[in-house]
Design an enzyme around this catalytic site. Structure first.
Site, mmCIF file in Angstrom:
data_model
loop_
_atom_site.group_PDB
_atom_site.id
_atom_site.type_symbol
_atom_site.label_atom_id
_atom_site.label_comp_id
_atom_site.label_asym_id
_atom_site.label_seq_id
_atom_site.Cartn_x
_atom_site.Cartn_y
_atom_site.Cartn_z
ATOM 1 N N PHE A 153 -8.750 3.034 -1.202
ATOM 2 C CA PHE A 153 -8.468 3.399 0.255
ATOM 3 C C PHE A 153 -7.065 3.474 0.437
ATOM 4 O O PHE A 153 -6.123 2.815 0.277
ATOM 5 C CB PHE A 153 -9.148 2.284 1.297
ATOM 6 C CG PHE A 153 -8.852 2.836 2.677
ATOM 7 C CD1 PHE A 153 -9.754 3.538 2.972
ATOM 8 C CD2 PHE A 153 -8.100 2.224 3.363
ATOM 9 C CE1 PHE A 153 -9.817 4.207 4.396
ATOM 10 C CE2 PHE A 153 -7.892 2.461 4.742
ATOM 11 C CZ PHE A 153 -8.770 3.552 5.262
ATOM 12 N N ASP A 162 0.195 1.039 -3.580
ATOM 13 C CA ASP A 162 -0.319 0.862 -2.016
ATOM 14 C C ASP A 162 -0.465 -0.623 -2.097
ATOM 15 O O ASP A 162 -1.536 -1.168 -2.144
ATOM 16 C CB ASP A 162 -1.435 1.697 -1.753
ATOM 17 C CG ASP A 162 -1.803 1.681 -0.395
ATOM 18 O OD1 ASP A 162 -1.588 0.544 0.264
ATOM 19 O OD2 ASP A 162 -2.766 2.462 -0.001
ATOM 20 N N LYS A 187 0.452 -2.803 7.439
ATOM 21 C CA LYS A 187 -0.507 -3.989 7.926
ATOM 22 C C LYS A 187 0.451 -5.263 8.298
ATOM 23 O O LYS A 187 0.922 -5.353 9.596
ATOM 24 C CB LYS A 187 -1.403 -4.374 6.801
ATOM 25 C CG LYS A 187 -2.628 -3.266 7.092
ATOM 26 C CD LYS A 187 -3.729 -3.631 6.560
ATOM 27 C CE LYS A 187 -5.158 -2.926 6.727
ATOM 28 N NZ LYS A 187 -5.331 -1.821 5.876
#
Ligand code: PLP
Length: 401
Positions: free
Chosen positions: A138, A223, A252
């Site tokens: 993702f 990532d 995040k």
């Protein structure tokens, strides 16, 4: 407004892109949040691995308050003190030499795709356009990021995707070997797949991946949007696996609750981002960078990461007790405070039970409970959750009989 009124307003006026629970969270402090009726919840979601320091950490709040009264936004046409200080902190504590700032994880991955391609363009290897990414990965929801994401459900109805991506199964080095060619500019991988189910890399997988990339002359991109800033018990997940990427993406938890993303890379690679190649109006603005700088200082405090790792070990040991006691539990896995409990059944009822009992928990892929609490969660709070889960699992098992 109460929970119902807020929910109604959302349904009337906000795009229905999210399946939402029927509560509105209006306040948070540390590991606790409160809904509009005043009900308290212990938070095991942390805004999807964003609120690593807990809600409204006083240092972050103070930094935001101070910066808000001084300067909110100026253009990157000028130097921004908090931006350069944040970049210094990130590079002094990682493999990277330089940082580009943006506003989200997807944007950070867009920047990584552009940087990797531009790097080979500058080297005169103009045929190196392809990026290998993983199935079940993702990387975000923009066109480039969904093109990088190896899950069909995120592509449906959005064709044509960005060309140049090849997907291989995670943890399969043979598949990477086959996919690599003189056209491969980079391999993009989450060190631990978050959204895809909290899938851990096999021992040496990332190390071997790095070797394959080096041999092929391709870049390695991690990532770390979900895994960074203590989530795995280290500042960055790559530290646990003894592998340094060429490029890393962050977002995040970077801003301690404020939207900010970043791309970090070695000098060798970042050289390709010259004036005019990439930009973001809000990227690295004073407000977000001040918040992130305050958050970073807390992440770097002596003992913070060690304590997180210890609490994570305790948490997973308690979840493993449930795994032993309940046959409906298929597997418990994870590292640090990025944990999952996979069930043999849909886990929706457990999330509902949690809400009733005052616990926010997250369910991915229908049957996987993901636990990503603020890193300051206590053993006592974990015990409370485990007791509640135990009752839910018992109920779920009884209903199956
Ligand atoms: C959440 C996430 C993203 C996307 O971040 P956004 O800020 O929602 O764009 C990208 N990669 C990973 C690994 C993520 O967990």
């Amino acid at each position: 407004m109460n929970n119902k009124e807020i929910a109604k307003l959302t349904e009337q006026h906000v795009a229905s892109t999210y399946g939402r629970f029927p509560i509105a969270l209006v306040r948070g402090k540390g590991t606790k949040v409160w809904d509009a009726s005043g009900k308290q919840y212990t938070d095991f979601v942390a805004g999807i691995a964003v609120d690593n320091l807990g809600h409204c950490h006083p240092d972050v709040v103070a930094a935001i308050r101070q910066q808000a009264g001084r300067l909110l936004h100026v253009s990157n046409l000028f130097h921004i003190e908090s931006q350069s200080l944040l970049a210094k902190a990130l590079t002094q504590n990682s493999f990277a030499d330089k940082v580009f700032f943006c506003n989200s994880g997807a944007e950070a991955n867009e920047a990584a795709i552009k940087l990797a391609r531009r790097f080979f363009f500058d080297k005169g290897e103009k045929f190196r356009r392809e990026i290998i990414s993983m199935k079940d990965s993702f990387h975000g929801r923009t066109m480039g990021a969904i093109s990088a994401t190896g899950q069909k459900k995120f592509h449906e109805g959005f064709a044509p995707l960005l060309p140049g991506f090849k997907y291989v199964p995670f943890n399969n080095l043979e598949a990477v070997k086959k996919a690599l060619s003189s056209k491969t500019c980079a391999v993009l991988v989450e060190p631990i797949q978050g959204e895809g189910g909290v899938n851990l890399p096999d021992k040496n997988y990332l190390k071997e991946l790095k070797k394959l990339c080096a041999k092929n002359g391709s870049l390695l991109i991690f990532d770390e949007v979900q895994t960074a800033f203590g989530r795995t018990g280290k500042l960055f997940a790559y530290e646990s696996y003894g592998v340094k990427p060429d490029i890393m993406t962050l977002a995040k938890a970077l801003g301690g609750g404020v939207a900010i993303g970043a791309l970090a890379a070695t000098n060798k690679v970042m050289k390709s981002f010259v004036p005019g190649t990439h930009a973001a109006t809000f990227g690295g603005n004073p407000l977000a960078c001040s918040a992130a700088l305050a958050a970073f200082k807390v992440y770097s405090k002596a003992g913070f990461l060690e304590k997180t790792a210890q609490t994570g070990d305790y948490f997973i040991s308690r979840l493993r007790e449930l795994e032993k006691s309940f046959s409906v539990v298929k597997e418990v896995r994870g590292i640090g405070m990025l944990l999952a409990m996979e069930l043999k059944q849909p886990a929706g009822s457990i999330v509902e039970d949690g809400l009733r009992e005052g616990y926010l928990i997250n369910c991915i892929k229908q049957n996987i409970l993901r636990f990503i609490p603020p890193l300051v969660i206590t053993k006592k709070e974990i015990d409370g959750l485990v007791a509640s889960l135990s009752q839910s699992l018992e109920k779920l098992q009884a209903n199956l009989k």
